[in-house]
Scaffold this active site. Structure first.
Site, short mmCIF file in Angstrom:
data_model
loop_
_atom_site.label_atom_id
_atom_site.label_comp_id
_atom_site.label_asym_id
_atom_site.label_seq_id
_atom_site.Cartn_x
_atom_site.Cartn_y
_atom_site.Cartn_z
CB SER A 93 -0.96 -13.40 0.74
OG SER A 93 -1.70 -12.50 1.19
N GLY A 103 5.41 -10.28 -1.76
CA GLY A 103 4.31 -10.70 -0.76
C GLY A 103 2.94 -10.68 -1.00
CG ASP A 118 -5.79 -6.10 5.46
OD1 ASP A 118 -5.14 -6.06 4.45
OD2 ASP A 118 -5.44 -6.79 6.34
CB ILE A 119 -8.91 -9.69 8.02
CG1 ILE A 119 -9.82 -10.24 8.99
CG2 ILE A 119 -7.83 -10.44 7.46
CD1 ILE A 119 -10.38 -11.64 8.43
CG HIS A 122 -2.40 -3.10 0.87
ND1 HIS A 122 -2.49 -3.89 2.09
CD2 HIS A 122 -1.90 -3.81 -0.17
CE1 HIS A 122 -2.21 -5.23 1.76
NE2 HIS A 122 -1.96 -5.35 0.25
CG HIS A 168 -5.08 -6.76 -2.80
ND1 HIS A 168 -4.93 -7.92 -3.51
CD2 HIS A 168 -4.15 -6.46 -1.80
CE1 HIS A 168 -3.95 -8.47 -2.84
NE2 HIS A 168 -3.33 -7.49 -2.00
P1 AMP Z 1 -1.35 -8.73 -0.13
O1 AMP Z 1 -0.08 -9.55 0.92
O2 AMP Z 1 -0.77 -7.51 -0.66
O3 AMP Z 1 -1.72 -9.77 -1.08
O4 AMP Z 1 -2.45 -8.40 0.78
C1 AMP Z 1 -3.57 -9.09 1.03
C2 AMP Z 1 -4.24 -8.74 2.36
O5 AMP Z 1 -5.43 -9.20 2.48
C3 AMP Z 1 -3.53 -8.75 3.69
O6 AMP Z 1 -3.33 -7.57 4.20
C4 AMP Z 1 -4.59 -9.61 4.34
O7 AMP Z 1 -4.52 -9.30 6.01
C5 AMP Z 1 -5.81 -9.23 3.73
N1 AMP Z 1 -6.98 -10.09 3.85
C6 AMP Z 1 -6.79 -11.74 3.74
N2 AMP Z 1 -8.05 -12.05 3.97
C7 AMP Z 1 -9.01 -11.12 4.28
C8 AMP Z 1 -10.44 -10.75 4.48
N3 AMP Z 1 -11.23 -11.92 4.58
N4 AMP Z 1 -10.74 -9.70 4.77
C9 AMP Z 1 -9.85 -8.68 4.79
N5 AMP Z 1 -8.80 -8.70 4.53
C10 AMP Z 1 -8.25 -9.78 4.25
#
Ligand code: AMP
Length: 117
Positions: free
Chosen positions: A98, A96, A33-34, A105, A103
């Site tokens: 986004s 939440g 995760d970024i 986590h 995915h």
């Molecule tokens: P969610 O809030 O469950 O949709 O999680 C989306 C996750 O994707 C968040 O924890 C972000 O930090 C992560 N994220 C967004 N863009 C990237 C990226 N380019 N590379 C890795 N993780 C990302």
């Protein structure tokens, strides 16, 4: 393999966007995760574009199984097998979510409070 041209995580699958990949097989891809929320924070995604768990079809059942097994493999690979870890799937706005590509986590490496905030 269905994919969405504009989906961020489909672009990661296609290597159009850089990521730190830690695991891959025919069905799933895992990358860091970024914005890590724990010492270990990896996202495990199906290579198939599925918007979220609410959009998974009965025909996606094998993919869902592969996704969970991939998440377990990542956790073990990251050294979390003994201490424990948490798998989280956010679905929809109130949770939440986004990124509209399913995915899981994988979180670990610190004590994780329950229930989450
Ligand atoms: P969610 O809030 O469950 O949709 O999680 C989306 C996750 O994707 C968040 O924890 C972000 O930090 C992560 N994220 C967004 N863009 C990237 C990226 N380019 N590379 C890795 N993780 C990302």
């Amino acid at each position: 393999m269905s994919a969405d041209a504009n989906c961020l995580f489909c672009k990661i699958v296609r290597r159009e966007i850089p990521s730190t990949i830690v695991f891959e097989n025919d069905h799933a891809l895992a990358f860091r995760d970024i914005h890590p929320a724990a010492k270990t924070h990896v996202l495990v995604i199906p290579k198939k574009h599925i918007i979220g768990i609410a959009h998974a079809e009965p025909a996606d059942a094998p993919t869902m199984g592969e996704l969970l097994l991939a998440a377990r493999k990542v956790a073990e690979q990251e050294g979390l097998g003994d201490g424990g870890y948490r798998l989280v799937i956010n679905n929809g706005a109130d949770a939440g979510q986004s990124v509209l590509h399913l995915h899981v986590h994988v979180l670990g490496g610190r004590p994780l409070a329950w229930p989450p905030g």
